[in-house]
Design a protein around this motif. Structure first.
Motif, short mmCIF file in Angstrom:
data_model
loop_
_atom_site.label_atom_id
_atom_site.label_comp_id
_atom_site.label_asym_id
_atom_site.label_seq_id
_atom_site.Cartn_x
_atom_site.Cartn_y
_atom_site.Cartn_z
N LEU A 116 0.86 -1.19 0.00
CA LEU A 116 0.00 0.00 0.00
C LEU A 116 0.90 1.24 0.00
CD1 LEU A 116 -2.50 -1.22 2.71
CD2 LEU A 116 -2.87 -1.17 0.25
N PRO A 117 0.49 2.31 -0.68
CA PRO A 117 1.35 3.49 -0.79
C PRO A 117 1.44 4.30 0.50
CG PRO A 117 -0.76 3.89 -1.84
CD PRO A 117 -0.75 2.46 -1.42
N GLU A 118 2.67 4.74 0.78
CA GLU A 118 2.92 5.69 1.86
C GLU A 118 3.32 7.03 1.25
OE1 GLU A 118 6.15 5.96 5.38
OE2 GLU A 118 4.94 4.15 5.34
N SER A 119 4.04 6.96 0.13
CA SER A 119 4.38 8.13 -0.67
C SER A 119 4.59 7.64 -2.11
CB SER A 119 5.65 8.81 -0.14
OG SER A 119 6.77 7.99 -0.33
N GLU A 120 5.10 8.49 -2.97
CA GLU A 120 5.24 8.13 -4.39
C GLU A 120 6.12 6.89 -4.61
OE1 GLU A 120 7.06 10.15 -8.33
OE2 GLU A 120 5.73 11.40 -7.14
N LEU A 121 7.21 6.76 -3.85
CA LEU A 121 8.13 5.64 -4.03
C LEU A 121 8.28 4.78 -2.78
CD1 LEU A 121 10.93 7.42 -6.10
CD2 LEU A 121 9.16 5.86 -6.94
N GLY A 162 3.61 -4.82 7.64
CA GLY A 162 4.01 -3.46 7.96
C GLY A 162 5.40 -3.12 7.46
N ARG A 163 6.09 -4.09 6.87
CA ARG A 163 7.45 -3.89 6.36
C ARG A 163 7.46 -2.77 5.32
NH1 ARG A 163 10.76 -8.77 3.60
NH2 ARG A 163 12.72 -8.14 4.52
N VAL A 164 8.41 -1.84 5.43
CA VAL A 164 8.52 -0.73 4.51
C VAL A 164 9.36 -1.16 3.30
CG1 VAL A 164 9.44 1.60 4.20
CG2 VAL A 164 8.27 0.98 6.31
N VAL A 165 8.88 -0.81 2.12
CA VAL A 165 9.54 -1.14 0.87
C VAL A 165 9.70 0.15 0.09
CG1 VAL A 165 9.33 -2.42 -1.29
CG2 VAL A 165 8.53 -3.45 0.84
N GLU A 166 10.93 0.43 -0.38
CA GLU A 166 11.18 1.65 -1.14
C GLU A 166 11.69 1.34 -2.53
OE1 GLU A 166 12.67 5.21 0.93
OE2 GLU A 166 13.18 3.79 2.52
N PHE A 167 11.23 2.11 -3.50
CA PHE A 167 11.66 1.97 -4.88
C PHE A 167 12.58 3.13 -5.25
CE2 PHE A 167 7.74 -0.38 -4.74
CZ PHE A 167 7.93 -1.43 -5.62
#
Length: 65
Positions: A26-31, A39-44
């Motif tokens: 699910l999006p938290e911000s654009e990337l 709840g693991r954070v994933v960044e692109f």
């Protein structure tokens, strides 16, 4: 080399990394996204030639067009 598959379903991203169990993000911000279940954070990050996904820790996946 492609070891990452990303698809979009409505407002979520479905990520499969090296054939592992897929994550629903699910999006938290654009990337920046988070896994709906853990709840693991994933960044692109994008460099114009490939997309890199930081799966936390030392796990990184890449996708080349």
């Amino acid at each position: 080399t492609e070891d990452l598959n990303v698809s979009r379903e409505n407002d979520t991203l479905i990520v499969t990394y090296k054939g592992a169990k897929e994550m629903t993000l699910l999006p938290e911000s654009e990337l920046k996204f988070f896994d709906r279940n853990t709840g693991r954070v994933v960044e692109f990050s994008l460099d114009g030639k490939s997309a890199v996904i930081d799966l936390g820790g030392s796990q990184r996946g890449t996708r080349h067009p």
